[in-house]
Design a protein around this motif. Structure first.
Motif, mmCIF file in Angstrom:
data_model
loop_
_atom_site.group_PDB
_atom_site.id
_atom_site.type_symbol
_atom_site.label_atom_id
_atom_site.label_comp_id
_atom_site.label_asym_id
_atom_site.label_seq_id
_atom_site.Cartn_x
_atom_site.Cartn_y
_atom_site.Cartn_z
ATOM 1 N N PHE A 133 0.831 -1.205 0.000
ATOM 2 C CA PHE A 133 0.000 0.000 0.000
ATOM 3 C C PHE A 133 0.863 1.252 0.000
ATOM 4 N N VAL A 137 -5.741 9.024 -4.080
ATOM 5 C CA VAL A 137 -6.949 8.194 -4.011
ATOM 6 C C VAL A 137 -8.210 9.033 -4.192
ATOM 7 N N GLU A 138 -8.064 10.249 -4.756
ATOM 8 C CA GLU A 138 -9.235 11.122 -4.859
ATOM 9 C C GLU A 138 -9.837 11.122 -6.264
ATOM 10 N N PRO A 139 -11.147 11.067 -6.344
ATOM 11 C CA PRO A 139 -11.803 11.250 -7.646
ATOM 12 C C PRO A 139 -11.556 12.670 -8.141
ATOM 13 N N PHE A 180 -7.204 -6.461 2.749
ATOM 14 C CA PHE A 180 -7.041 -5.007 2.822
ATOM 15 C C PHE A 180 -6.937 -4.414 1.419
ATOM 16 N N LYS A 199 -10.309 -4.120 -0.195
ATOM 17 C CA LYS A 199 -11.055 -2.941 0.262
ATOM 18 C C LYS A 199 -10.588 -1.686 -0.473
ATOM 19 N N VAL A 200 -9.279 -1.553 -0.611
ATOM 20 C CA VAL A 200 -8.719 -0.405 -1.327
ATOM 21 C C VAL A 200 -9.251 -0.366 -2.760
ATOM 22 N N ARG A 249 -11.897 -1.903 -4.076
ATOM 23 C CA ARG A 249 -13.342 -1.685 -4.196
ATOM 24 C C ARG A 249 -13.731 -0.242 -3.907
ATOM 25 N N SER A 250 -13.057 0.379 -2.946
ATOM 26 C CA SER A 250 -13.433 1.772 -2.663
ATOM 27 C C SER A 250 -13.029 2.674 -3.825
ATOM 28 N N SER A 279 -15.443 2.360 -6.552
ATOM 29 C CA SER A 279 -16.704 3.033 -6.219
ATOM 30 C C SER A 279 -16.659 4.528 -6.467
ATOM 31 N N THR A 280 -15.514 5.167 -6.152
ATOM 32 C CA THR A 280 -15.462 6.619 -6.287
ATOM 33 C C THR A 280 -14.892 7.076 -7.627
ATOM 34 N N SER A 336 -18.478 8.577 -12.612
ATOM 35 C CA SER A 336 -18.456 7.762 -11.389
ATOM 36 C C SER A 336 -19.538 8.171 -10.396
ATOM 37 N N PRO A 393 -19.964 -6.631 -3.068
ATOM 38 C CA PRO A 393 -19.363 -7.313 -1.917
ATOM 39 C C PRO A 393 -20.277 -8.388 -1.324
ATOM 40 N N LEU A 396 -24.901 -0.377 -2.934
ATOM 41 C CA LEU A 396 -24.355 -0.271 -1.583
ATOM 42 C C LEU A 396 -24.954 0.912 -0.835
#
Lengths: 308, 308, 308, 308
Positions: free
Chosen positions: D80, D89-91, D229, D232-233, D235-236, D239-240, D247, D271, D307
């Motif tokens: 990571f 990690v920002e849209p 972990f 999760k990274v 998938r998030s 999502s964004t 998006s 999920p 979700l």
């Protein structure tokens, strides 16, 4: 035979080929009503004589040409340092009403006094207890600089400006938010919109050009109206920023310090030579008078006026 | 007693007060080695005489001053229309290596030939089967324009430019992606980096200024090196865009068509008067030679050189 | 032994390690006075029970958390199509008060209802003859959504917001200039600033979270307060845009639909699980409550709340 | 009667109403040849069973869906912290190939791994002595993640990608210029372009979705392919940021972590429920498969998959 009058006639003729192209400014309803067939070219020489061809008595509003008057007024009251604490001197390549740089530039100062944000910042340097008193300073000075003691602003256009001035309000509030300016925004804009609405004719703006060409000394009467250092400042800003995002191409094609307005006027100042005014309300997509550009190009070539 | 030599001496003295300020360009390792105590001022008059004070024989690389040589070469081969199909003529107010406008401007053309992207686009207009042949055109022309038949590029600096030239590669690929340019990017950049690395001295750049001041005619020998229309184009672009995002302030303070380079040189061309060269490798944050700016300011005031 | 109360106690303890870091919002003078040692964590479960640790009765202003209330109110009156004609649904990665995209986006619509410009556009969808009447709708709805019939706005903060709200004025005038919104800007901003100034406590915002978690049905009494489709809209926007330009990292680290405010609150809604409120007025540089983020991270991990 | 097969059939039928709209990606010539009448919908459940309707054996290239594979590979090798030192990690709300933020963001890091610049930065984290060895890691992992030991890249598409990849070259050189990445740009791009050219079918991408839905554990065989972990990274971020500048709207309308590619595929991971694949090469203006979006909307509604 060469004569100034013949030259202007030829410039007029050359420009008139473009009549019918372009369109009047449409974002201010009053301006959209302008008669796009009107065309005028005037030159005021440094002896104070004005030569004209066409609709040179037709009145129109200064619009952005008033940025020069506002700058001269502010320099007179607040001096160079006072004014340029609030506005920069760099050309931007952006349209006249862009807001982006107010956010992205580290200083938050508007780029130069020839775009809307910059001219609004300049306006805040003009002192007075009320907007009426402050505009009074501008009006009184404009009457001298354009040699017309009756000069006044056009009430209809002023109302129209004010009603449609939201983007200028946005610019002003952005600058107040970043503390570039202070004071009451509606009052600043009253002065600014009234200056934009100053009603002039082509001969009068050629006289303003002649004052600037003559290093600030009135070619009629010899009074020093603008101090020489301020004239240099104004002429250099007109050269690099005077025609919005067409300034670079105008420098290349015409090479004269000039300022255009969406009312259809263009005012030029050829140092130690003459002042030039042109008028035709049909604009190109960048907001400059189409026939006015043509006339300027002709005169620059024919009289070898380019500084470059 | 007035003499050109005395004037230059005074300009040198005035500029030398700023020695010790600023720093050499650090993004190209070779340039970071420059001796920031070196200072030179040269003037070439239109009779071809060169007057100098200081380290006027010290060699340095042209860097962005070569943009003028590249533009002149490209205009010679591809003509006005050929060149300006790929690059605009508007000042931007952005730093010299900005990439933003290549994405946001509707035309995708770089703004003008005085910023990196624009000069790379200009370079693509210079013909030849190989980069060697193409740079040969530039070199041959540069030798004439700077009146030094031995002129060549600095191999160490060229290698350093090439190694650290990623941002220029990015600019070039962006332009090829939007079809503003075509051809092999590494070949274009070889020509461009070699031009940046042309090794000159202060006297030679003052001679280039004199050619431009003299409407393209060599002040030594009288040969027409650049055609007059191209000279006007170059001088107007130097006036509005020649000093990166300091161009507006330079117009106001100095008012001379000029071009600076991060190698420490500034070249000025005062129409019908003279060419000026200055050299000192310590730069201000905008990439202009600090002492060079001082010397230019002094000469503009003392000799009344401002166009505005 | 596991109990909700113990979990909250642990979250509080974990968050309290960050007490002393960050600073209260300083651009609104009233907010700068906040006591940065205050910390609270509350959870309201879907049976309507609220569990708290810390200063959960301390009152603070909603600030941007009110964007959720404004959106819910606007959706109720104008429906999905009415609201989203004036605002988009895309995250931006820009700070909450950025003006750039209002100029550069082709639609001129603000990007989403969770940034200032978007929330102002949303506010214009709330009907009423006067700003008083319009804010009345917001207040009445807020009282139900936060389950406090006494809820009101903080007059001091409202005055402070209004005095320092120039950037929001700029945003509003920009949107009116491009016809994204219409009507009187000062009236819209009165409603908007009053909503920002709604005075709440940590338990109340956890209740709002529980309403959203419970698909719009009040966990106390069972009344449908927000229709289910609108709940989905709000929760998805909270997930992608709820924490300004930290939204992506919050999704990754916490993964709960949430909305923060510069007053120090964060409200979270875990679908079909619970509502969460946190409060501590010390903010990180992006405007989010530092201890609040820590508490949210703890709860997400400990209770496995992340949606992703 | 409810059955998964029937659901998929209905989703297919609903999506097929949009056949004939949109157009294949045209900036890569090979992609422009795709047959826009092809449509497939596949679901892989967490027991490893795949259900399909339509052209589910048709092969197409992953394009941006490979960004998920590249990210998983990079996380595996560099962890990571290693990966997110080079990418945020920002849209962004920007199109997938925008270069602006690389210049304007203070960190110079690309915004997230789901846009081109970010995925290229991610690629540089994958180790190996040669591009061949490095792509070997990607390919080997992709074969496991998509459960096809024969999986390979499409040579024609790869050549086409490489020939037209100038904008990606520009992004890479910009990042190397600001030291976000290092190493040989052509080698990084070889790995990146080959990953984009991975040839898959709809069933295989639904299997990849199922692995992500199943917290990284293969639904066929039970091997842990991605650590939880990292799941999760991923998938998030899906999502964004998974559907470019659509998006936010996809979160609102569908609410499933997903990733689309201009090859026509969309991969979704619900999920603890299922993996979804859709394929149809006709794209909307934002670069997402039009019929794919329709199928996703149908499944989200019918199976209550959102979700949010």
């Amino acid at each position: 035979m060469f004569s100034m009058q013949n030259m202007i006639k030829e410039a007029y003729r050359y420009a008139s080929y473009s009549l019918g192209e372009g369109a009047p400014a449409d974002y201010i309803p009053e301006l959209a009503k302008a008669d796009t067939k009107r065309l005028a070219v005037s030159i005021t020489d440094l002896a104070g004589r004005t030569h004209s061809v066409g609709d040179s008595q037709e009145r129109f509003t200064m619009q952005s040409i008033s940025k020069v008057v506002l700058l001269a007024t502010a320099l007179r009251f607040a001096g160079f340092d006072g004014v340029f604490a609030r506005v920069g001197v760099e050309p931007t390549g952006d349209p006249f009403n862009s807001i982006i740089r107010l956010e992205t530039d580290s200083s938050n100062r508007p780029s130069n006094p020839m775009i809307n944000a910059g001219a609004i910042a300049v306006t805040t340097c003009i002192p007075g207890a009320t907007p009426g008193e402050r505009f009074g300073h501008v009006l009184e000075y404009a009457r001298a600089l354009l040699d017309n003691p009756e000069l006044d602003y056009d009430k209809e256009v002023y109302r129209s400006e004010s009603e449609t001035g939201d983007r200028n309000r946005a610019l002003a509030y952005m600058m107040r938010a970043s503390k570039v300016i202070d004071g009451a925004v509606p009052e600043h804009l009253e002065v600014y919109f009234k200056a934009c609405s100053l009603s002039v004719n082509c001969e009068e703006i050629s006289f303003l050009g002649a004052v600037l060409a003559n290093n600030g000394i009135s070619p009629r009467g010899g009074k020093m109206l603008i101090e020489p250092f301020h004239v240099k400042v104004i002429r250099s800003l007109m050269s690099t920023c005077g025609l919005y995002d067409y300034s670079g191409e105008f420098a290349l094609r015409v090479g004269i310090p000039a300022k255009s307005g969406v009312g259809g006027g263009i005012m030029g100042a050829v140092p130690s030579r003459m002042g030039i005014g042109t008028y035709c309300p049909a604009l190109d997509p960048k907001g400059n008078s189409l026939c006015g550009l043509r006339a300027m190009e002709y005169l620059s070539q024919a009289l070898n006026l380019s500084l470059f």
